[in-house]
Write a protein that holds these residues in place. Sequence first.
Motif, PDB file in Angstrom:
ATOM      1  N   ALA A 116      -1.320   2.081   6.612  1.00  0.00           N
ATOM      2  CA  ALA A 116      -0.766   3.432   6.751  1.00  0.00           C
ATOM      3  C   ALA A 116      -1.672   4.285   7.636  1.00  0.00           C
ATOM      4  O   ALA A 116      -1.195   5.009   8.520  1.00  0.00           O
ATOM      5  CB  ALA A 116      -0.578   4.076   5.381  1.00  0.00           C
ATOM      6  N   ASP A 117      -2.965   4.176   7.432  1.00  0.00           N
ATOM      7  CA  ASP A 117      -3.912   4.935   8.252  1.00  0.00           C
ATOM      8  C   ASP A 117      -3.827   4.520   9.714  1.00  0.00           C
ATOM      9  O   ASP A 117      -3.868   5.368  10.611  1.00  0.00           O
ATOM     10  CB  ASP A 117      -5.340   4.733   7.749  1.00  0.00           C
ATOM     11  CG  ASP A 117      -5.607   5.396   6.408  1.00  0.00           C
ATOM     12  OD1 ASP A 117      -4.761   6.173   5.925  1.00  0.00           O
ATOM     13  OD2 ASP A 117      -6.679   5.102   5.831  1.00  0.00           O
ATOM     14  N   SER A 118      -3.694   3.220   9.960  1.00  0.00           N
ATOM     15  CA  SER A 118      -3.674   2.745  11.345  1.00  0.00           C
ATOM     16  C   SER A 118      -2.427   3.214  12.091  1.00  0.00           C
ATOM     17  O   SER A 118      -2.422   3.266  13.324  1.00  0.00           O
ATOM     18  CB  SER A 118      -3.810   1.219  11.406  1.00  0.00           C
ATOM     19  OG  SER A 118      -2.636   0.582  10.968  1.00  0.00           O
ATOM     20  N   PHE A 119      -1.369   3.586  11.353  1.00  0.00           N
ATOM     21  CA  PHE A 119      -0.152   4.100  11.972  1.00  0.00           C
ATOM     22  C   PHE A 119      -0.032   5.620  11.812  1.00  0.00           C
ATOM     23  O   PHE A 119       1.031   6.192  12.041  1.00  0.00           O
ATOM     24  CB  PHE A 119       1.081   3.372  11.432  1.00  0.00           C
ATOM     25  CG  PHE A 119       1.221   1.987  12.012  1.00  0.00           C
ATOM     26  CD1 PHE A 119       1.890   1.790  13.212  1.00  0.00           C
ATOM     27  CD2 PHE A 119       0.623   0.893  11.405  1.00  0.00           C
ATOM     28  CE1 PHE A 119       1.975   0.526  13.784  1.00  0.00           C
ATOM     29  CE2 PHE A 119       0.705  -0.372  11.965  1.00  0.00           C
ATOM     30  CZ  PHE A 119       1.382  -0.554  13.154  1.00  0.00           C
ATOM     31  N   GLY A 120      -1.123   6.267  11.420  1.00  0.00           N
ATOM     32  CA  GLY A 120      -1.170   7.725  11.384  1.00  0.00           C
ATOM     33  C   GLY A 120      -0.321   8.370  10.306  1.00  0.00           C
ATOM     34  O   GLY A 120       0.088   9.524  10.453  1.00  0.00           O
ATOM     35  N   GLN A 121      -0.075   7.668   9.219  1.00  0.00           N
ATOM     36  CA  GLN A 121       0.816   8.203   8.190  1.00  0.00           C
ATOM     37  C   GLN A 121       0.087   9.133   7.224  1.00  0.00           C
ATOM     38  O   GLN A 121      -1.067   8.905   6.866  1.00  0.00           O
ATOM     39  CB  GLN A 121       1.471   7.049   7.425  1.00  0.00           C
ATOM     40  CG  GLN A 121       2.393   6.208   8.292  1.00  0.00           C
ATOM     41  CD  GLN A 121       3.518   7.026   8.888  1.00  0.00           C
ATOM     42  OE1 GLN A 121       4.302   7.624   8.175  1.00  0.00           O
ATOM     43  NE2 GLN A 121       3.594   7.063  10.220  1.00  0.00           N
ATOM     44  N   ASN A 122       0.787  10.173   6.789  1.00  0.00           N
ATOM     45  CA  ASN A 122       0.251  11.113   5.804  1.00  0.00           C
ATOM     46  C   ASN A 122       0.155  10.496   4.423  1.00  0.00           C
ATOM     47  O   ASN A 122      -0.679  10.912   3.620  1.00  0.00           O
ATOM     48  CB  ASN A 122       1.159  12.341   5.685  1.00  0.00           C
ATOM     49  CG  ASN A 122       1.031  13.284   6.845  1.00  0.00           C
ATOM     50  OD1 ASN A 122       0.056  13.254   7.585  1.00  0.00           O
ATOM     51  ND2 ASN A 122       2.032  14.134   7.012  1.00  0.00           N
ATOM     52  N   ALA A 123       1.046   9.551   4.146  1.00  0.00           N
ATOM     53  CA  ALA A 123       1.147   8.997   2.796  1.00  0.00           C
ATOM     54  C   ALA A 123       1.873   7.655   2.855  1.00  0.00           C
ATOM     55  O   ALA A 123       2.431   7.283   3.883  1.00  0.00           O
ATOM     56  CB  ALA A 123       1.917   9.957   1.885  1.00  0.00           C
ATOM     57  N   LEU A 124       1.843   6.967   1.732  1.00  0.00           N
ATOM     58  CA  LEU A 124       2.613   5.742   1.566  1.00  0.00           C
ATOM     59  C   LEU A 124       3.064   5.670   0.117  1.00  0.00           C
ATOM     60  O   LEU A 124       2.601   6.453  -0.717  1.00  0.00           O
ATOM     61  CB  LEU A 124       1.777   4.504   1.919  1.00  0.00           C
ATOM     62  CG  LEU A 124       0.606   4.224   0.981  1.00  0.00           C
ATOM     63  CD1 LEU A 124       0.763   2.874   0.319  1.00  0.00           C
ATOM     64  CD2 LEU A 124      -0.692   4.279   1.756  1.00  0.00           C
ATOM     65  N   VAL A 125       3.951   4.745  -0.155  1.00  0.00           N
ATOM     66  CA  VAL A 125       4.397   4.516  -1.529  1.00  0.00           C
ATOM     67  C   VAL A 125       3.905   3.127  -1.922  1.00  0.00           C
ATOM     68  O   VAL A 125       4.068   2.167  -1.171  1.00  0.00           O
ATOM     69  CB  VAL A 125       5.934   4.603  -1.642  1.00  0.00           C
ATOM     70  CG1 VAL A 125       6.405   4.230  -3.036  1.00  0.00           C
ATOM     71  CG2 VAL A 125       6.402   6.012  -1.270  1.00  0.00           C
ATOM     72  N   TRP A 126       3.281   3.048  -3.100  1.00  0.00           N
ATOM     73  CA  TRP A 126       2.764   1.761  -3.586  1.00  0.00           C
ATOM     74  C   TRP A 126       3.079   1.648  -5.058  1.00  0.00           C
ATOM     75  O   TRP A 126       3.048   2.635  -5.803  1.00  0.00           O
ATOM     76  CB  TRP A 126       1.251   1.666  -3.372  1.00  0.00           C
ATOM     77  CG  TRP A 126       0.686   0.326  -3.716  1.00  0.00           C
ATOM     78  CD1 TRP A 126       0.700  -0.790  -2.924  1.00  0.00           C
ATOM     79  CD2 TRP A 126       0.053  -0.050  -4.930  1.00  0.00           C
ATOM     80  NE1 TRP A 126       0.103  -1.835  -3.582  1.00  0.00           N
ATOM     81  CE2 TRP A 126      -0.299  -1.401  -4.817  1.00  0.00           C
ATOM     82  CE3 TRP A 126      -0.245   0.626  -6.112  1.00  0.00           C
ATOM     83  CZ2 TRP A 126      -0.938  -2.106  -5.834  1.00  0.00           C
ATOM     84  CZ3 TRP A 126      -0.879  -0.060  -7.128  1.00  0.00           C
ATOM     85  CH2 TRP A 126      -1.224  -1.409  -6.982  1.00  0.00           C
ATOM     86  N   ALA A 127       3.400   0.430  -5.479  1.00  0.00           N
ATOM     87  CA  ALA A 127       3.667   0.166  -6.893  1.00  0.00           C
ATOM     88  C   ALA A 127       2.866  -1.054  -7.328  1.00  0.00           C
ATOM     89  O   ALA A 127       2.822  -2.059  -6.619  1.00  0.00           O
ATOM     90  CB  ALA A 127       5.154  -0.065  -7.136  1.00  0.00           C
ATOM     91  N   GLY A 128       2.239  -0.948  -8.484  1.00  0.00           N
ATOM     92  CA  GLY A 128       1.475  -2.038  -9.058  1.00  0.00           C
ATOM     93  C   GLY A 128       2.300  -2.814 -10.073  1.00  0.00           C
ATOM     94  O   GLY A 128       3.547  -2.759 -10.052  1.00  0.00           O
ATOM     95  N   PRO A 129       1.641  -3.518 -10.982  1.00  0.00           N
ATOM     96  CA  PRO A 129       2.342  -4.365 -11.948  1.00  0.00           C
ATOM     97  C   PRO A 129       3.354  -3.640 -12.827  1.00  0.00           C
ATOM     98  O   PRO A 129       4.303  -4.261 -13.316  1.00  0.00           O
ATOM     99  CB  PRO A 129       1.200  -4.948 -12.795  1.00  0.00           C
ATOM    100  CG  PRO A 129       0.012  -4.918 -11.889  1.00  0.00           C
ATOM    101  CD  PRO A 129       0.185  -3.682 -11.059  1.00  0.00           C
TER     102      PRO A 129
END
Length: 139
Positions: A116-129
């Motif tokens: 996400a950082d390498s593509f200049g994004q403000n945020a991302l969505v992540w889900a764990g187990p």
Amino acid sequence: MSTIDETTLLAYLRCRYRVLDASPFTLRIGERSAALAALYVRLGCDCAAFLTAWNPRGEVHDDVANDAAQAALQRDLAARGYACIPGVGEDPGGQWRGEDSVLAPAMGLAEAMLIADSFGQNALVWAGPDARPQLILRR
């Protein structure tokens, strides 16, 4: 602390993150997704990242720039060995256009943040187990 303005942050939290799998489903921040949990079982993983390369830093770009950035993201993910599922981030109020995205099953949080950082994004969505999507701020 985040440098993202409150209006943009609220838009990210309200967004519907649609996964366009064979049986499409929608992720919502903070809400456990039975469909995502089932996808984990099917694919033998326990986490996933929902990523886009559209509109870096929250600045609106034209279709040509967004499509080129998204294609670069997909090449990057493929080179890392991820088989991604197409998706789209949509404003439920319809005030802004949906952003092409991908769900990358089995992607850990550290790698998702790096991408996400390498593509200049403000945020991302992540889900764990727990299959409960989280908004991860990067700015």
